[in-house]
Write a protein that holds these residues in place. Structure first.
Motif, PDB file in Angstrom:
ATOM      1  N   LEU A  77      14.147 -46.753  13.648  1.00 21.04           N
ATOM      2  CA  LEU A  77      14.364 -45.546  12.834  1.00 21.04           C
ATOM      3  C   LEU A  77      15.600 -45.695  11.949  1.00 21.04           C
ATOM      4  O   LEU A  77      15.623 -45.256  10.802  1.00 21.04           O
ATOM      5  N   GLN A  78      16.634 -46.323  12.510  1.00 19.83           N
ATOM      6  CA  GLN A  78      17.876 -46.499  11.737  1.00 19.83           C
ATOM      7  C   GLN A  78      17.658 -47.395  10.520  1.00 19.83           C
ATOM      8  O   GLN A  78      18.338 -47.247   9.507  1.00 19.83           O
ATOM      9  N   THR A  79      16.719 -48.342  10.612  1.00 21.59           N
ATOM     10  CA  THR A  79      16.461 -49.190   9.430  1.00 21.59           C
ATOM     11  C   THR A  79      15.880 -48.340   8.304  1.00 21.59           C
ATOM     12  O   THR A  79      16.181 -48.565   7.131  1.00 21.59           O
ATOM     13  N   ARG A  80      15.056 -47.352   8.656  1.00 21.18           N
ATOM     14  CA  ARG A  80      14.482 -46.456   7.638  1.00 21.18           C
ATOM     15  C   ARG A  80      15.574 -45.572   7.031  1.00 21.18           C
ATOM     16  O   ARG A  80      15.617 -45.334   5.830  1.00 21.18           O
ATOM     17  N   THR A  81      16.480 -45.094   7.899  1.00 18.53           N
ATOM     18  CA  THR A  81      17.578 -44.245   7.425  1.00 18.53           C
ATOM     19  C   THR A  81      18.480 -45.020   6.466  1.00 18.53           C
ATOM     20  O   THR A  81      18.888 -44.514   5.421  1.00 18.53           O
ATOM     21  N   LEU A  82      18.773 -46.270   6.833  1.00 25.18           N
ATOM     22  CA  LEU A  82      19.656 -47.095   5.993  1.00 25.18           C
ATOM     23  C   LEU A  82      19.002 -47.373   4.638  1.00 25.18           C
ATOM     24  O   LEU A  82      19.648 -47.246   3.588  1.00 25.18           O
ATOM     25  N   ALA A  83      17.719 -47.737   4.667  1.00 20.17           N
ATOM     26  CA  ALA A  83      17.019 -48.037   3.407  1.00 20.17           C
ATOM     27  C   ALA A  83      17.000 -46.808   2.500  1.00 20.17           C
ATOM     28  O   ALA A  83      17.220 -46.905   1.288  1.00 20.17           O
TER      29      ALA A  83
END
Ligand SMILES: [Zn+2]
Length: 326
Positions: A315-321
């Motif tokens: 989920l954090q990868t989506r938030t960062l992107a």
């Protein structure tokens, strides 16, 4: 501060088909005291579990952890799975915004700028988040916690820490909030804690503490806290006494949370969450005997269980992107 209201499109996904929404191919890593779990997040949001590796040895484990993640990313790229964004969950005190591992007693590091180092070494942007907060966000967005405005996802493992949501916002205190395991519940005569205090919750109620206490008093080696619970269920009186003390500690601690932040629910995550009623019933009974006027929270187990870390990292990868406009 980011608001963790659930995304309607993500509601109702089951554990077996848990997805994190469409986005860039990504590397998701959950670094623990014992293992490093890694997954590859496909563009369609599917999380492919890739590997579980032992956490590298050594007093300061930061260099070994970084090298392991770089190697993982390289191996994935060679097999045609090239990540374009990454996220790593780490334990200890973590400054999520700056991506710094401020302190970890178990992993032996201080002030390591993991996000900067990994971004440079991997060649794509990487965020770093506290493991329990990352897992808590996953439980909030994809698990049971989204039903509540005010909820604590309490993770019990080697230590104890919580992801605290108040009015749907995660409280991180610049990395220092949520150290629920270090609330003293047994006074100054309680066992000494790694943090330097005595009588902290995690000295009696963490999975490691429960196992350690049983071994100390019985001389019998056990594989972990879960085994002590099983022994208690099978009639072992020493195991039952240790489990009784652990659940009393949890109830005392939760009663304090009730007085301070009045959560609507406490959701257990981590190793003990699979214990179900064996955990929930004694904690609930003891909590009922302590509380007087306070709001009584629902007590339950998390939905994502052991997957929460990897899902949280994904989920954090989506938030960062999203933050970087990628
Ligand atoms: Zn402590």
């Amino acid at each position: 501060m980011r608001n963790y209201a659930p995304s309607p499109s993500l509601r109702g996904t089951t554990m077996d088909t848990v997805q994190v929404g469409k986005g860039l191919p990504a590397l998701a890593v959950d670094v623990g005291g014992t293992n490093i779990k890694a997954g590859f997040v496909h563009e369609n949001g599917e999380i492919e579990k890739v590997v579980i590796l032992p956490t590298p040895p050594g007093k300061n484990k930061a260099p070994g952890v970084i090298d392991t993640i770089v190697e993982l990313s390289d191996n994935l790229a060679e097999s045609g799975r090239s990540a374009r964004v990454g996220s790593v969950l780490i334990p200890g005190v973590v400054n999520d915004r700056k991506g710094i591992g401020v302190h970890s007693e178990n992993l032996g590091w201080d002030n390591v700028p993991f996000a900067d180092i990994l971004t440079e070494r991997l060649g794509y942007p990487v965020s770093v988040t506290h493991d329990v907060r990352g897992s808590g966000i996953a439980e909030y967005q994809l698990g049971y916690a989204h039903r509540f405005d005010n909820v604590v996802v309490l993770t019990i493992g080697t230590g104890i820490a919580g992801a605290i949501f108040i009015n749907r916002q995660l409280i991180d205190g610049d990395g220092f909030a949520g150290e629920i395991g270090h609330i003293p519940v047994f006074g100054s005569n309680g066992p000494l804690c790694v943090c330097g205090q005595a009588g902290c919750l995690e000295t009696v109620a963490s999975a490691a503490a429960v196992a350690r206490e049983y071994q100390r008093l019985s001389g019998i080696k056990v594989m972990g806290g879960k085994e002590v619970i099983d022994l208690a269920l099978s009639g072992d009186t020493l195991a039952a006494r240790i489990w009784d003390r652990a659940t009393l500690g949890l109830a005392k601690c939760i009663s304090q949370l009730c007085s301070i932040i009045a959560p609507e629910a406490i959701l257990f995550a981590g190793g003990f969450s699979g214990a179900g009623d064996t955990l929930l019933n004694p904690v609930s009974e003891k909590l009922d005997s302590i509380l007087t006027f306070q709001r009584r929270p629902e007590i339950g187990c998390s939905k994502l269980g052991a997957k929460a870390g990897l899902v949280g990292a994904a989920l954090q990868t989506r938030t960062l992107a999203e933050r970087l406009g990628l």
